[in-house]
Design a protein around this motif. Structure first.
Motif, PDB file in Angstrom:
ATOM      1  N   LEU A  95      -6.350  45.722  22.224  1.00 13.05           N
ATOM      2  CA  LEU A  95      -6.910  44.796  21.232  1.00 13.05           C
ATOM      3  C   LEU A  95      -8.012  43.913  21.821  1.00 13.05           C
ATOM      4  CD1 LEU A  95      -3.585  43.584  19.537  1.00 13.05           C
ATOM      5  CD2 LEU A  95      -5.337  45.020  18.481  1.00 13.05           C
ATOM      6  N   PHE A  96      -7.985  43.722  23.160  1.00 14.75           N
ATOM      7  CA  PHE A  96      -8.940  42.797  23.779  1.00 14.75           C
ATOM      8  C   PHE A  96     -10.254  43.459  24.177  1.00 14.75           C
ATOM      9  CE2 PHE A  96      -5.015  40.485  24.108  1.00 14.75           C
ATOM     10  CZ  PHE A  96      -5.418  39.188  23.778  1.00 14.75           C
ATOM     11  N   ALA A  97     -10.362  44.758  23.972  1.00 21.19           N
ATOM     12  CA  ALA A  97     -11.590  45.459  24.360  1.00 21.19           C
ATOM     13  C   ALA A  97     -12.812  44.890  23.642  1.00 21.19           C
ATOM     14  CB  ALA A  97     -11.453  46.948  24.076  1.00 21.19           C
ATOM     15  N   ASP A  98     -12.627  44.467  22.382  1.00 19.96           N
ATOM     16  CA  ASP A  98     -13.767  43.938  21.609  1.00 19.96           C
ATOM     17  C   ASP A  98     -13.528  42.475  21.196  1.00 19.96           C
ATOM     18  OD1 ASP A  98     -11.734  44.332  19.822  1.00 19.96           O
ATOM     19  OD2 ASP A  98     -12.981  45.241  18.256  1.00 19.96           O
ATOM     20  N   LYS A  99     -12.858  41.714  22.093  1.00 19.09           N
ATOM     21  CA  LYS A  99     -12.577  40.302  21.792  1.00 19.09           C
ATOM     22  C   LYS A  99     -13.084  39.408  22.929  1.00 19.09           C
ATOM     23  CE  LYS A  99      -9.968  41.090  18.021  1.00 19.09           C
ATOM     24  NZ  LYS A  99     -10.418  42.460  17.827  1.00 19.09           N
ATOM     25  N   PRO A 100     -14.406  39.424  23.208  1.00 13.44           N
ATOM     26  CA  PRO A 100     -14.918  38.648  24.347  1.00 13.44           C
ATOM     27  C   PRO A 100     -14.734  37.140  24.182  1.00 13.44           C
ATOM     28  CG  PRO A 100     -16.740  39.526  23.042  1.00 13.44           C
ATOM     29  CD  PRO A 100     -15.490  40.182  22.530  1.00 13.44           C
ATOM     30  N   ALA A 101     -14.915  36.627  22.969  1.00 15.45           N
ATOM     31  CA  ALA A 101     -14.793  35.170  22.766  1.00 15.45           C
ATOM     32  C   ALA A 101     -13.349  34.722  22.943  1.00 15.45           C
ATOM     33  CB  ALA A 101     -15.309  34.787  21.378  1.00 15.45           C
ATOM     34  N   LEU A 102     -12.414  35.496  22.407  1.00 13.41           N
ATOM     35  CA  LEU A 102     -10.989  35.168  22.550  1.00 13.41           C
ATOM     36  C   LEU A 102     -10.563  35.262  24.017  1.00 13.41           C
ATOM     37  CD1 LEU A 102      -8.207  34.502  21.394  1.00 13.41           C
ATOM     38  CD2 LEU A 102      -7.914  36.943  20.874  1.00 13.41           C
TER      39      LEU A 102
ATOM     40  N   ALA B 214     -17.628  32.645  16.570  1.00 13.15           N
ATOM     41  CA  ALA B 214     -17.313  33.967  17.137  1.00 13.15           C
ATOM     42  C   ALA B 214     -15.819  34.098  17.396  1.00 13.15           C
ATOM     43  CB  ALA B 214     -18.094  34.178  18.430  1.00 13.15           C
ATOM     44  N   LEU B 215     -15.211  33.037  17.929  1.00 14.54           N
ATOM     45  CA  LEU B 215     -13.782  33.062  18.225  1.00 14.54           C
ATOM     46  C   LEU B 215     -12.967  33.147  16.935  1.00 14.54           C
ATOM     47  CD1 LEU B 215     -11.375  32.907  20.044  1.00 14.54           C
ATOM     48  CD2 LEU B 215     -11.782  30.475  20.378  1.00 14.54           C
TER      49      LEU B 215
END
Length: 212
Positions: free
Chosen positions: A72-79, A36-37
């Motif tokens: 950019l982080f709105a859809d980056k839960p794993a990151l 995922a990451l």
């Protein structure tokens, strides 16, 4: 010249505590990034034209601060979760309330020549693209650092003897680089540099620093 310095490298995260050993100037957790990451990082590398975050944050605030700093982080839960974990580990290890996080997309070498950091310690992790290079302590001619290189490129200056002396971290590795600002390590700081990405290639680089 201090006694020799060595790297401590393991697939176990607790290897990072070895940075407190006097003879260690590089501690590397060979972290395997989740699917995922990797997918989120690949998406970021493919779609973001630029990213240059620089934030002071506490472990508890990391995810909220990232989302507040960039859409950019709105859809980056794993990151986001991975970065929060690293901030927490860094602050816990060094008993810090906050860390200085920098997250940068790079299409050229940020520090292309071998150098040392004049700070106590820095966490470096390349999350996408080619990772940082370093030289073992016993393979470095420290007289060729900085002005001692006389403006020559690394392969011309004599800072190392042959290309096989150059070591390279892997993508995903979490590395603690001990600098000359660490008490007793003034002459033993890790010598390292940014690699030059291939044409059209981008790196996603995380660094964490002491700020208080």
């Amino acid at each position: 010249m201090p006694a020799n310095r060595f790297a401590a490298i393991s697939s176990e995260p607790n290897i990072l505590t070895d940075i407190y050993r006097e003879e260690i100037n590089l501690s590397v957790w060979q972290c395997t990034l989740s699917q995922a990451l990797n997918s989120e990082v690949a998406d970021l590398l493919n779609t973001a034209s630029e990213l240059q975050l620089s934030i002071a944050l506490t472990p508890e605030q990391t995810i909220d601060e990232l989302r507040g700093a960039s859409a950019l982080f709105a859809d980056k839960p794993a990151l986001s979760a991975h970065l929060a974990m690293l901030v927490d580990m860094f602050c816990t290890l060094f008993e810090l309330k906050r860390a200085g996080l920098r997250l940068t997309l790079l299409n050229k070498a940020m520090c292309p020549k071998f150098h040392v950091d004049h700070i106590p310690c820095r966490l470096v992790s390349t999350l996408g693209g080619v990772a940082s290079q370093w030289l073992p302590h016993d393979k470095v001619d420290r007289s060729k650092l900085g002005l001692g290189s006389k403006g020559k490129k690394d392969h011309e200056s004599g800072i190392y003897s042959c290309g096989s002396d150059i070591q390279q971290l892997n993508t995903g590795d979490v590395a603690l680089l001990k600098g000359s600002g660490w008490l007793g390590n003034e002459q033993g700081a890790l010598v390292h540099r940014s690699p030059a990405p291939a044409a059209g290639e981008t790196r996603l680089l995380l660094t964490l620093d002491f700020i208080d």
